[in-house]
Design an enzyme around this catalytic site. Structure first.
Site, PDB file in Angstrom:
ATOM      1  N   GLU A  69       0.830  -1.225   0.000  1.00  0.00           N
ATOM      2  CA  GLU A  69       0.000   0.000   0.000  1.00  0.00           C
ATOM      3  C   GLU A  69       0.853   1.259   0.000  1.00  0.00           C
ATOM      4  O   GLU A  69       0.514   2.266   0.621  1.00  0.00           O
ATOM      5  CB  GLU A  69      -0.964  -0.032   1.202  1.00  0.00           C
ATOM      6  CG  GLU A  69      -1.914  -1.224   1.155  1.00  0.00           C
ATOM      7  CD  GLU A  69      -2.829  -1.335   2.366  1.00  0.00           C
ATOM      8  OE1 GLU A  69      -2.778  -0.435   3.226  1.00  0.00           O
ATOM      9  OE2 GLU A  69      -3.580  -2.321   2.451  1.00  0.00           O
ATOM     10  N   GLU A 128      -5.367  -7.847  -0.508  1.00  0.00           N
ATOM     11  CA  GLU A 128      -6.116  -7.508   0.709  1.00  0.00           C
ATOM     12  C   GLU A 128      -7.491  -7.010   0.311  1.00  0.00           C
ATOM     13  O   GLU A 128      -7.607  -6.139  -0.558  1.00  0.00           O
ATOM     14  CB  GLU A 128      -5.412  -6.428   1.539  1.00  0.00           C
ATOM     15  CG  GLU A 128      -4.347  -6.929   2.484  1.00  0.00           C
ATOM     16  CD  GLU A 128      -3.874  -5.848   3.446  1.00  0.00           C
ATOM     17  OE1 GLU A 128      -4.745  -5.159   4.042  1.00  0.00           O
ATOM     18  OE2 GLU A 128      -2.655  -5.693   3.600  1.00  0.00           O
TER      19      GLU A 128
END
Length: 671
Positions: free
Chosen positions: A214, A322
């Protein structure tokens, strides 16, 4: 439950690099066509570690074959955190309690090594926590699952956790940095844990390692706005090279996983891509707080399709690394099946190999795997019963493929200084890494001047001093080029380097847009970016000086976009946030956001004024963001102003307004 998953493909895609810009030093090539393998012959696989164990190669081959045959379900900390068990015995999981089977993938995190997540413990020794992570991997393997490992690393400068974004950490842990040894010590523990994860017969258990995830967001110290794209690329490469080449870890596949969303734009996704030689899995993280809205699903499917397309071009495994339903805006009782249906209905998105949700740590709505009695449990059961989902009991032949590794080609990259790094002293060290081959001669030159020889040092870099004329430290930019001779081939790389200090901004100032040497890429690197937007310098639209900011937005299906900059300052001497803003005449709106002590305070501005004017937003009129219910009722008082962490500027889609436009900003400061 019945999940018929049969793999009948007799080939895998051999890796090749898409002809897309992927950052400095990333090679490009045309896409590879599928290569048929004769019956009975080993399947050739091209992976990061061409000396990987046979089981690790087989796992990669399995995941490549799996595309289009069903999506594996994964769960973080499945055996160590849950609502349905208290004893961690390696057999119980919330997933099994919910649907009668374990997840196909078991996720772990390096926080176990720090004693910050179970079964690690704060009062345990380093060796005990290393053994705890090894044990987790063995238990998941014994349950029939595949292991993944994420890395929420501590801030190696301050000693705080991964959310502490101060200290420009990445630059400090790269080779030559003041905290480089600390980072190596962390990687040493990762290596020991992974190498200690063995089956009863002594063979190593494969693990998909997913560091620096991320990174396009600004919430971690390795994220946008806290490091540059070039620094990120180099620390990712260094991590792979240290584990693979220095520590000899042979049971890892490596995953790259930015966060949503990109509007389907591969250029944004590849902005920090370390290169095909450093990535096996192309991942993508995206959580939903919209209760499965059509707009969110449209955005997700577009991005997953983009990831799959890139994976096909590059010979990589595409994955939804995710996902989760946050429950922040109400619950959709069909959330899981609606999500699966949207992915499965898209010819590209349906080829993602796995989708992994987060841990059942507890706390209100955060049951990412819904257990019996949860509002989404019935739908999760339907999701698990769908023939297109794969759980542990459905896995067949994961490590059975006979494979042979395609030998990695020689590769050279400039490690330090990194692209667009600013140097302020008259000397620095040039470091070059050559992998998969020995170089007979490595040199560097500046702006095409006389080449200087680099020598192989004890750390495996070709390195040497670069003496910089003090007269050059005048805020100029130069091109540093490196060249390596490997056999009969010449490998090259280069970086734009900024020389000299820039005058610091006055207290309270966030940006006047004058310190980027007129370079749009340097400007972009200074900010984190959420959803689709482009930031460039504007000489025509400004309040003062030479430049202002041109902030181009494209809401797409996301409905908003944002940029952010680290502040880390005490603003108790000021009473307002001030900036110059020229709107685009639309009914869209801007939101000024100040982040302090975990709270998000906001102030709204209309974009209807096209004349350009100074806007003064009193701190007393900022309010917590509507979604920030944990801080509802708080005010931006002296205690918060003493610890201002971040400034964000969001643009939001107004009813009936255009989805694209440009606004101009300048002279952002506290007064």
């Amino acid at each position: 439950m019945h999940h018929p998953v049969v793999n009948r493909r007799s080939f895998v895609l051999l890796g090749a690099t898409a002809a897309l810009a992927a950052g400095p030093g990333v090679p490009t090539a045309s896409a590879a066509a599928p290569t048929a393998v004769p019956a009975g012959a080993p399947t050739p696989v091209r992976i990061v570690d061409d000396k990987a164990t046979s089981a690790t190669r087989a796992l990669f081959a399995y995941l490549m074959r799996q595309q289009g045959d069903g999506i594996l379900f994964g769960h973080q900390h499945a055996l160590s955190y849950g609502f349905t068990f208290t004893t961690q015995d390696g057999e119980k999981s919330d997933t099994k309690a919910a649907v009668g089977d374990h997840p196909a993938l078991f996720g772990w995190d390096t926080l176990i090594l720090d004693g910050d997540e179970r079964p690690g413990a704060e009062d345990a020794t380093e060796a005990e926590n290393i053994a705890a992570l090894s044990r987790c991997i063995r238990q998941a393997d014994a349950c029939g699952g595949i292991n993944t490992l994420s890395a929420h690393m501590p801030n190696f400068v301050t000693g705080e956790n991964f959310y502490d974004t101060s200290g420009r950490v990445v630059g400090q842990i790269l080779p030559g940095g003041a905290r480089h040894a600390r980072f190596n010590a962390f990687l040493d523990r990762v290596a020991k844990a992974v190498q200690g994860a063995r089956r009863p017969d002594g063979t190593l258990i494969p693990v998909i390692f997913r560091p620096f995830h991320e990174n396009n967001g600004g919430w971690f110290w390795w994220g946008a706005g806290h490091t540059t794209s070039a620094e990120y690329i180099e620390i990712f490469r260094y991590t792979v090279e240290y584990l693979r080449d220095t520590k000899g870890v042979r049971n890892l596949l490596y995953a790259y996983s930015p966060n949503s969303s990109f509007g389907g734009d591969p250029a944004g996704y590849l902005k920090t891509y370390p290169g095909d030689g450093y990535v096996d899995v192309l991942g993508y993280d995206a959580y939903d707080s919209s209760a499965g809205s059509d707009a969110w699903l449209e955005s997700l499917v577009k991005d997953l399709g983009m990831v799959v397309r890139l994976a096909e071009e590059k010979g990589k495994v595409p994955a939804y690394t995710e996902f989760g339903e946050s429950g922040e805006e109400g619950r959709n009782p069909r959330w899981f099946t609606k999500l699966l249906g949207a992915i499965e209905a898209d010819p590209l998105a349906r080829r993602v190999t796995y989708m992994q949700t987060w841990a059942n740590f507890g706390g209100g709505n955060r049951a990412y795997v819904p257990i019996p009695g949860h509002a989404l449990h019935a739908d999760f059961v339907r999701y698990a019963q769908d023939p297109y989902t794969v759980f542990a009991g459905d896995l067949r032949g994961v490590y059975a493929a006979r494979t042979t590794a395609v030998r990695n080609a020689p590769f050279m990259h400039l490690v330090t200084p990194t692209d667009r790094q600013r140097l302020t002293s008259p000397e620095t060290t040039v470091r070059v890494r050559v992998t998969h081959a020995a170089a007979s001669r490595v040199t560097f030159s500046v702006d095409g001047r006389r080449a200087r020889r680099l020598r192989l040092d004890a750390d495996g870099f070709h390195s040497g001093d670069w003496p910089i004329d003090p007269a050059w430290l005048d805020n100029r930019s130069v091109t540093l080029s490196v060249e390596a001779r490997v056999g009969g081939e010449i490998l090259t790389d280069s970086a734009l380097v900024l020389l000299g200090e820039i005058a610091p901004l006055p207290a309270g100032w966030i940006d006047d847009f004058e310190g980027y040497a007129g370079d749009d890429a340097t400007l972009s690197e200074a900010y984190s970016h959420v959803n689709a937007n482009t930031t460039t310098l504007s000489a025509d639209h400004k309040a003062s000086g030479s430049y202002g900011l041109a902030y181009a937005y494209d809401f797409g299906s996301a409905g908003y976009t944002g940029i952010g900059k680290t502040v880390d300052a005490d603003w108790t001497a000021f009473s307002s946030l001030v900036l110059w803003l020229q709107g685009d005449g639309s009914a869209n709106g801007a939101t000024l956001q100040i982040v302090s002590r975990g709270a998000y305070f906001e102030y709204g501005i209309a974009l209807s004024d096209t004349g350009g004017r100074e806007i003064r937003a009193p701190f007393s009129e900022f309010r917590p963001a509507p979604w920030d219910t944990a801080h509802a009722g708080e005010v931006l008082d002296a205690a918060h102003l003493a610890e201002v962490a971040t400034f964000n500027l969001y643009l939001g889609h107004g009813s009936g307004a255009p989805a694209k436009g440009v606004v101009y900003v300048d002279d952002i400061r506290a007064e």
